[in-house]
Design a protein around this motif. Structure first.
Motif, PDB file in Angstrom:
ATOM      1  N   ALA A   1       2.915   1.694  -2.049  1.00 54.90           N
ATOM      2  CA  ALA A   1       1.851   1.133  -1.217  1.00 54.90           C
ATOM      3  C   ALA A   1       2.034   1.512   0.249  1.00 54.90           C
ATOM      4  O   ALA A   1       1.069   1.875   0.933  1.00 54.90           O
ATOM      5  CB  ALA A   1       1.807  -0.381  -1.378  1.00 54.90           C
ATOM      6  N   LEU A   2       3.258   1.452   0.741  1.00 58.19           N
ATOM      7  CA  LEU A   2       3.523   1.828   2.132  1.00 58.19           C
ATOM      8  C   LEU A   2       3.265   3.318   2.354  1.00 58.19           C
ATOM      9  O   LEU A   2       2.736   3.711   3.403  1.00 58.19           O
ATOM     10  CB  LEU A   2       4.952   1.459   2.526  1.00 58.19           C
ATOM     11  CG  LEU A   2       5.224  -0.041   2.677  1.00 58.19           C
ATOM     12  CD1 LEU A   2       6.719  -0.309   2.832  1.00 58.19           C
ATOM     13  CD2 LEU A   2       4.441  -0.621   3.833  1.00 58.19           C
ATOM     14  N   ALA A   3       3.609   4.143   1.374  1.00 56.42           N
ATOM     15  CA  ALA A   3       3.346   5.581   1.481  1.00 56.42           C
ATOM     16  C   ALA A   3       1.842   5.835   1.556  1.00 56.42           C
ATOM     17  O   ALA A   3       1.371   6.644   2.360  1.00 56.42           O
ATOM     18  CB  ALA A   3       3.963   6.316   0.287  1.00 56.42           C
ATOM     19  N   ALA A   4       1.085   5.137   0.719  1.00 58.75           N
ATOM     20  CA  ALA A   4      -0.375   5.284   0.728  1.00 58.75           C
ATOM     21  C   ALA A   4      -0.957   4.804   2.055  1.00 58.75           C
ATOM     22  O   ALA A   4      -1.860   5.435   2.619  1.00 58.75           O
ATOM     23  CB  ALA A   4      -0.995   4.519  -0.440  1.00 58.75           C
ATOM     24  N   GLU A   5      -0.424   3.708   2.554  1.00 62.12           N
ATOM     25  CA  GLU A   5      -0.895   3.183   3.839  1.00 62.12           C
ATOM     26  C   GLU A   5      -0.615   4.182   4.958  1.00 62.12           C
ATOM     27  O   GLU A   5      -1.454   4.381   5.842  1.00 62.12           O
ATOM     28  CB  GLU A   5      -0.217   1.848   4.125  1.00 62.12           C
ATOM     29  CG  GLU A   5      -0.718   1.169   5.385  1.00 62.12           C
ATOM     30  CD  GLU A   5      -0.057  -0.179   5.615  1.00 62.12           C
ATOM     31  OE1 GLU A   5      -0.799  -1.151   5.822  1.00 62.12           O
ATOM     32  OE2 GLU A   5       1.192  -0.258   5.581  1.00 62.12           O
ATOM     33  N   ASP A   6       0.543   4.838   4.908  1.00 60.97           N
ATOM     34  CA  ASP A   6       0.882   5.842   5.920  1.00 60.97           C
ATOM     35  C   ASP A   6      -0.116   6.994   5.944  1.00 60.97           C
ATOM     36  O   ASP A   6      -0.345   7.601   6.981  1.00 60.97           O
ATOM     37  CB  ASP A   6       2.280   6.411   5.675  1.00 60.97           C
ATOM     38  CG  ASP A   6       3.387   5.444   6.074  1.00 60.97           C
ATOM     39  OD1 ASP A   6       3.103   4.441   6.758  1.00 60.97           O
ATOM     40  OD2 ASP A   6       4.546   5.700   5.695  1.00 60.97           O
ATOM     41  N   LYS A   7      -0.699   7.298   4.790  1.00 63.21           N
ATOM     42  CA  LYS A   7      -1.690   8.383   4.702  1.00 63.21           C
ATOM     43  C   LYS A   7      -3.121   7.857   4.761  1.00 63.21           C
ATOM     44  O   LYS A   7      -4.060   8.527   4.349  1.00 63.21           O
ATOM     45  CB  LYS A   7      -1.468   9.201   3.428  1.00 63.21           C
ATOM     46  CG  LYS A   7      -0.198  10.019   3.467  1.00 63.21           C
ATOM     47  CD  LYS A   7      -0.245  11.016   4.616  1.00 63.21           C
ATOM     48  CE  LYS A   7       1.045  11.781   4.743  1.00 63.21           C
ATOM     49  NZ  LYS A   7       1.021  12.730   5.846  1.00 63.21           N
ATOM     50  N   LEU A   8      -3.271   6.632   5.276  1.00 67.77           N
ATOM     51  CA  LEU A   8      -4.576   6.031   5.569  1.00 67.77           C
ATOM     52  C   LEU A   8      -5.451   5.816   4.342  1.00 67.77           C
ATOM     53  O   LEU A   8      -6.668   6.031   4.379  1.00 67.77           O
ATOM     54  CB  LEU A   8      -5.321   6.850   6.621  1.00 67.77           C
ATOM     55  CG  LEU A   8      -4.546   7.119   7.918  1.00 67.77           C
ATOM     56  CD1 LEU A   8      -5.354   8.020   8.842  1.00 67.77           C
ATOM     57  CD2 LEU A   8      -4.157   5.827   8.605  1.00 67.77           C
ATOM     58  N   ALA A   9      -4.861   5.354   3.270  1.00 66.94           N
ATOM     59  CA  ALA A   9      -5.644   4.968   2.094  1.00 66.94           C
ATOM     60  C   ALA A   9      -6.663   3.918   2.507  1.00 66.94           C
ATOM     61  O   ALA A   9      -6.377   3.060   3.338  1.00 66.94           O
ATOM     62  CB  ALA A   9      -4.731   4.406   1.003  1.00 66.94           C
ATOM     63  N   THR A  10      -7.873   3.990   1.935  1.00 73.06           N
ATOM     64  CA  THR A  10      -8.913   3.047   2.333  1.00 73.06           C
ATOM     65  C   THR A  10      -8.720   1.682   1.705  1.00 73.06           C
ATOM     66  O   THR A  10      -9.126   0.684   2.272  1.00 73.06           O
ATOM     67  CB  THR A  10     -10.316   3.587   1.987  1.00 73.06           C
ATOM     68  OG1 THR A  10     -10.354   3.956   0.618  1.00 73.06           O
ATOM     69  CG2 THR A  10     -10.671   4.773   2.852  1.00 73.06           C
ATOM     70  N   THR A  11      -8.129   1.634   0.512  1.00 69.84           N
ATOM     71  CA  THR A  11      -7.888   0.360  -0.155  1.00 69.84           C
ATOM     72  C   THR A  11      -6.587   0.456  -0.931  1.00 69.84           C
ATOM     73  O   THR A  11      -6.318   1.469  -1.567  1.00 69.84           O
ATOM     74  CB  THR A  11      -9.032   0.008  -1.125  1.00 69.84           C
ATOM     75  OG1 THR A  11     -10.273   0.170  -0.475  1.00 69.84           O
ATOM     76  CG2 THR A  11      -8.923  -1.413  -1.623  1.00 69.84           C
ATOM     77  N   ILE A  12      -5.785  -0.590  -0.890  1.00 68.97           N
ATOM     78  CA  ILE A  12      -4.514  -0.635  -1.609  1.00 68.97           C
ATOM     79  C   ILE A  12      -4.417  -1.973  -2.324  1.00 68.97           C
ATOM     80  O   ILE A  12      -4.547  -3.017  -1.690  1.00 68.97           O
ATOM     81  CB  ILE A  12      -3.316  -0.482  -0.661  1.00 68.97           C
ATOM     82  CG1 ILE A  12      -3.428   0.816   0.150  1.00 68.97           C
ATOM     83  CG2 ILE A  12      -1.999  -0.551  -1.444  1.00 68.97           C
ATOM     84  CD1 ILE A  12      -2.457   0.903   1.313  1.00 68.97           C
ATOM     85  N   THR A  13      -4.199  -1.926  -3.630  1.00 69.91           N
ATOM     86  CA  THR A  13      -4.058  -3.139  -4.426  1.00 69.91           C
ATOM     87  C   THR A  13      -2.930  -2.939  -5.427  1.00 69.91           C
ATOM     88  O   THR A  13      -2.754  -1.835  -5.940  1.00 69.91           O
ATOM     89  CB  THR A  13      -5.365  -3.437  -5.208  1.00 69.91           C
ATOM     90  OG1 THR A  13      -6.441  -3.537  -4.288  1.00 69.91           O
ATOM     91  CG2 THR A  13      -5.257  -4.739  -5.982  1.00 69.91           C
ATOM     92  N   ALA A  14      -2.195  -3.980  -5.709  1.00 69.24           N
ATOM     93  CA  ALA A  14      -1.170  -3.934  -6.757  1.00 69.24           C
ATOM     94  C   ALA A  14      -1.424  -5.090  -7.719  1.00 69.24           C
ATOM     95  O   ALA A  14      -1.705  -6.208  -7.298  1.00 69.24           O
ATOM     96  CB  ALA A  14       0.220  -4.042  -6.159  1.00 69.24           C
TER      97      ALA A  14
END
Length: 124
Positions: A15-28
Motif C-alpha cells: 500500500a505504501l509503495a502504491a501511495e508513493d506512485k500516486l495511486a488514486t485509490t488504495i484499499t485492503a
C-alpha cells in the motif's frame, strides 16, 4: 482466523509503495475467512495504463526488499488490471475504469476492510 501479521505487514508495504506512485485509490480487505488461498487483497487503482505499470514495478521492488517474491503475475501486457500473487496477499492494480466496472470491494463487502494508514479514497 483473521489475516496473519506477516500478511498485514506485506499489505502495508504494498500500500505504501502504491501511495508513493500516486495511486488514486488504495484499499485492503481481509479475505482470510472466505478464501483459503490468501489472507489479504490489496486493491489499488491508477488513472492510466502507464501509472498502473509504475505502481506494479514499485510494489514488486518494495516487497522484494522485504524478501517477498511473487508466486505469479497476471495482466502485465494489457496494463489495465495486473494481479500479483504473493501467497499471503494478492495485489490488484487496476486502471480506474476497471476498478469502477468490477467493484471488487462490493464483491467482498462481507470481509473487513483493513486500515493500513494510507490514503484510501479517490482524489477528484
Amino acid at each position: 482466523m483473521p489475516a496473519t501479521q506477516h500478511a498485514l505487514d506485506l499489505a502495508k508495504v504494498a500500500a505504501l509503495a502504491a501511495e508513493d506512485k500516486l495511486a488514486t485509490t488504495i484499499t485492503a480487505i481481509d479475505v482470510s475467512q472466505q478464501l483459503a488461498l490468501t489472507d489479504v487483497f490489496v486493491i489499488v487503482s491508477a488513472a492510466n495504463d502507464r501509472q498502473v505499470g509504475a505502481i506494479v514495478d514499485e510494489v514488486e521492488d518494495k516487497l522484494r526488499e522485504v524478501g517477498a517474491k511473487p508466486v505469479r503475475r497476471e495482466g502485465q501486457r494489457e496494463g489495465r488490471w495486473v494481479l500479483i500473487d504473493y501467497g499471503d496477499i494478492v495485489v490488484h492494480v487496476q486502471h480506474d475504469e476497471e476498478r469502477d466496472f468490477y467493484e471488487l470491494e462490493r464483491l467482498w463487502k462481507d470481509c473487513p476492510e483493513l486500515e493500513l494508514g494510507v490514503q484510501k479514497r479517490r482524489q477528484q
